[in-house]
Design an enzyme around this catalytic site. Structure first.
Site, mmCIF file in Angstrom:
data_model
loop_
_atom_site.group_PDB
_atom_site.id
_atom_site.type_symbol
_atom_site.label_atom_id
_atom_site.label_comp_id
_atom_site.label_asym_id
_atom_site.label_seq_id
_atom_site.Cartn_x
_atom_site.Cartn_y
_atom_site.Cartn_z
ATOM 1 N N HIS A 1 12.619 2.204 44.628
ATOM 2 C CA HIS A 1 12.399 2.643 43.239
ATOM 3 C C HIS A 1 12.055 1.473 42.316
ATOM 4 O O HIS A 1 11.575 1.688 41.207
ATOM 5 C CB HIS A 1 13.641 3.378 42.725
ATOM 6 C CG HIS A 1 13.825 4.713 43.390
ATOM 7 N ND1 HIS A 1 13.435 5.895 42.810
ATOM 8 C CD2 HIS A 1 14.307 5.036 44.610
ATOM 9 C CE1 HIS A 1 13.687 6.892 43.641
ATOM 10 N NE2 HIS A 1 14.224 6.397 44.737
ATOM 11 N N ASP B 1 9.080 -3.272 35.634
ATOM 12 C CA ASP B 1 9.782 -2.029 35.958
ATOM 13 C C ASP B 1 9.041 -1.306 37.074
ATOM 14 O O ASP B 1 7.805 -1.312 37.092
ATOM 15 C CB ASP B 1 9.837 -1.124 34.705
ATOM 16 C CG ASP B 1 11.027 -0.177 34.745
ATOM 17 O OD1 ASP B 1 11.630 -0.021 35.825
ATOM 18 O OD2 ASP B 1 11.345 0.402 33.690
HETATM 19 O O1 F6P Z 1 16.197 1.465 41.230
HETATM 20 C C1 F6P Z 1 16.543 1.658 39.985
HETATM 21 C C2 F6P Z 1 17.746 2.514 39.733
HETATM 22 O O2 F6P Z 1 18.253 3.149 40.857
HETATM 23 C C3 F6P Z 1 17.354 3.528 38.680
HETATM 24 O O3 F6P Z 1 16.884 4.674 39.216
HETATM 25 C C4 F6P Z 1 18.570 3.669 37.854
HETATM 26 O O4 F6P Z 1 18.199 3.732 36.512
HETATM 27 C C5 F6P Z 1 19.335 2.416 38.086
HETATM 28 O O5 F6P Z 1 18.770 1.745 39.175
HETATM 29 C C6 F6P Z 1 20.797 2.715 38.265
HETATM 30 O O6 F6P Z 1 21.527 1.559 38.421
HETATM 31 P P1 F6P Z 1 23.058 1.604 38.804
HETATM 32 O O7 F6P Z 1 23.216 2.627 39.894
HETATM 33 O O8 F6P Z 1 23.350 0.221 39.259
HETATM 34 O O9 F6P Z 1 23.786 1.990 37.578
#
Ligand code: F6P
Length: 483
Positions: A158, A365
């Site tokens: 992602h 991003d």
């Molecule tokens: O890869 C990015 C991501 O998984 C997003 O989809 C999400 O906004 C973020 O990281 C969530 O981060 P965490 O699970 O560390 O709060």
């Protein structure tokens, strides 16, 4: 028992579960992939257990089993705060300077990936399709293969994927990033991310490119670009109805006649929040006619608070915002409103619709779904304007936004002024094709495209006939953007 789709990711968003953290784009995508399918979603429970139970907890809702794994405090420190978020996240976002590598964290990361594989082993059937998400679990494919699983196993990243020179700064990169070659298909957000990884693979020894697949130590991995999206139609409907929310009405009322500029980001150094605040300050400095007439609402849930770099970005953002408010504000007007909390989907959709301008200006991003949600939430008759960083994956698709380099403060300030002053006809002209693109390329299509590509070329065994039926994928279906 029939083929199932098994999603594995660090975070799991169990529907209607109180206290679920802000789950972000990955969770939106996983939910869409599981919609109307028989499946399972496996991941971390979000809890730090003193003595994690050997068994996982499972909840079943609408044909989907949610399987939650507890982690110990040490696991969380080494795997989540450590290698995943203090090393892989900065490197993938081109911030080599911020990585804090330690051997203990790397071995914690491997341990947790092995533990996920052990837990999965208890429940994977021969005909299940496994789809692993994000940088926390790069080694899960390898661990499952070493336990003898021959299922179709895919991976989707992602985040952005940096070029080879940057990826190679990860100590023992071949062991971790090379682990992606155990998957049948690795999906990226954009062509650029896919090409960076393809170039990285060719820097490792003994990689052959054959028939579109990379052959690495006897394994074949295909790479593809699949830009993640949103439930465009549903989101637009949500935003239309969100005007009824009392909170949205209150926000509008509290602005008086002031125009609303919106920023919505997790508090993260990749989001470019300090640069955005400086651009807003620049606008106020150069355009006194806007004093008292424009407000920046910056909605920023805090994130990964135990990781050092996140404490630093929090302090920097708070300091910069206080400076602008002190310098330009007066008793009746606060130029920047800053809130460290998240809002429900409905309230957020309503705020998007009420905003005249959205500033989505990350330094880097993977995709950025705020940009897409903002466009879907607009009234097509009177849409707002999106100011979008050229370094967000979304900029490749949303080229009618005002595209900016977030490092160029003057240019971002001018784009903001242009957005605030843009005539209705131009706003419509820009919004319409982007909305049409998002209606066509929604999250459902993303999941279908990826799964069709994952199943491409699978051996004609009975199990695959079952899987094809489950996904509604015909064997002739052409995959997208595969190389
Ligand atoms: O890869 C990015 C991501 O998984 C997003 O989809 C999400 O906004 C973020 O990281 C969530 O981060 P965490 O699970 O560390 O709060």
């Amino acid at each position: 028992m029939g083929a199932r789709l098994i999603i594995v990711s660090n975070r799991v968003a169990v529907p209607d579960s109180p206290g679920t953290p802000f789950a972000g784009g990955m969770a939106v995508a996983a939910k869409a992939a599981l919609k109307n399918r028989k499946g399972m979603w496996v991941g971390w429970s979000g809890k730090a257990a003193d003595e994690p139970a050997d068994a996982s907890q499972a909840v079943e809702l609408d044909k989907v089993a949610y399987v939650l794994i507890d982690l110990s405090k040490n696991d969380i420190q080494e795997y989540y705060n450590g290698l995943a978020n203090s090393v892989l996240w900065p490197i993938l976002h081109y911030r080599v300077d911020l990585q804090e590598y330690s051997r203990a964290d790397a071995s914690g990361y491997m341990r947790v990936n092995r533990m996920f594989a052990d837990r999965l082993s208890a429940s994977v059937n021969e005909d299940d399709v496994i789809w692993v998400h994000d940088y926390h679990l790069m080694l899960l494919g390898r661990e499952l293969r070493s336990r003898g699983y021959r299922n179709r196993i895919g991976f989707f990243l992602h985040t952005p994927c940096a070029p080879p020179d940057i990826l190679q700064t990860l100590p023992h990169h071949k062991e971790i990033l090379g682990g992606l070659t155990y998957y049948d298909l690795v999906g990226f957000q954009t062509d650029n991310d896919r090409d960076n990884f393809a170039r990285y693979l060719t820097t490792l020894s003994a990689v052959q490119v054959r028939g579109g697949a990379y052959e690495f130590e006897g394994r074949n991995v295909r790479l593809g670009a699949f830009p993640v999206s949103i439930e465009t139609k549903t989101y637009a409907r949500l935003a239309r109805n969100a005007g009824r929310s009392a909170l949205v009405a209150l926000v509008r009322e509290s602005l008086g006649g002031s125009r609303l500029v919106l920023g919505v980001d997790r508090l993260d150094f990749s989001m470019g929040i300090p640069q955005r605040v400086k651009a807003f300050e620049q606008l106020l400095e150069t355009s006194p006619e806007w004093h008292g007439k424009v407000t920046l609402l910056q909605i920023t849930p805090t994130s990964r608070t135990e990781v050092e770099q996140y404490g630093e970005i929090e302090a920097e953002v708070t300091r910069l915002i206080a400076k602008v408010n002190g310098r330009f504000g007066d008793a009746a007007w606060t130029p920047i409103r800053y809130v460290n909390r998240s809002y429900s989907r409905t309230v957020l959709a309503g705020i998007y619709r009420a905003a005249d301008v959205a500033m989505v200006t990350p330094l880097r991003d993977g995709m950025n779904l705020v940009a897409k949600e903002y466009l879907a939430a607009q009234d097509p008759e009177d849409p707002g304007v999106l100011v979008l960083s050229q370094f967000a994956g979304a900029a490749k698709e949303l080229d009618r936004a005002l595209i900016v380099n977030p490092h160029e403060t003057d240019a971002v300030a001018s784009a903001l002024k242009r957005a605030l002053e843009m005539p209705l006809a131009e706003r419509r002209q820009r919004h319409e094709p982007m909305l049409a693109h998002l209606l066509e390329n929604d999250i459902r299509k993303w999941a279908e495209d990826y799964l069709a590509a994952l199943l491409e070329g699978a051996p004609a065994r009975n199990m695959l006939a079952g899987i094809r039926a489950l996904f509604g994928v015909s064997s002739e279906q052409a995959p997208f953007a595969i190389r």
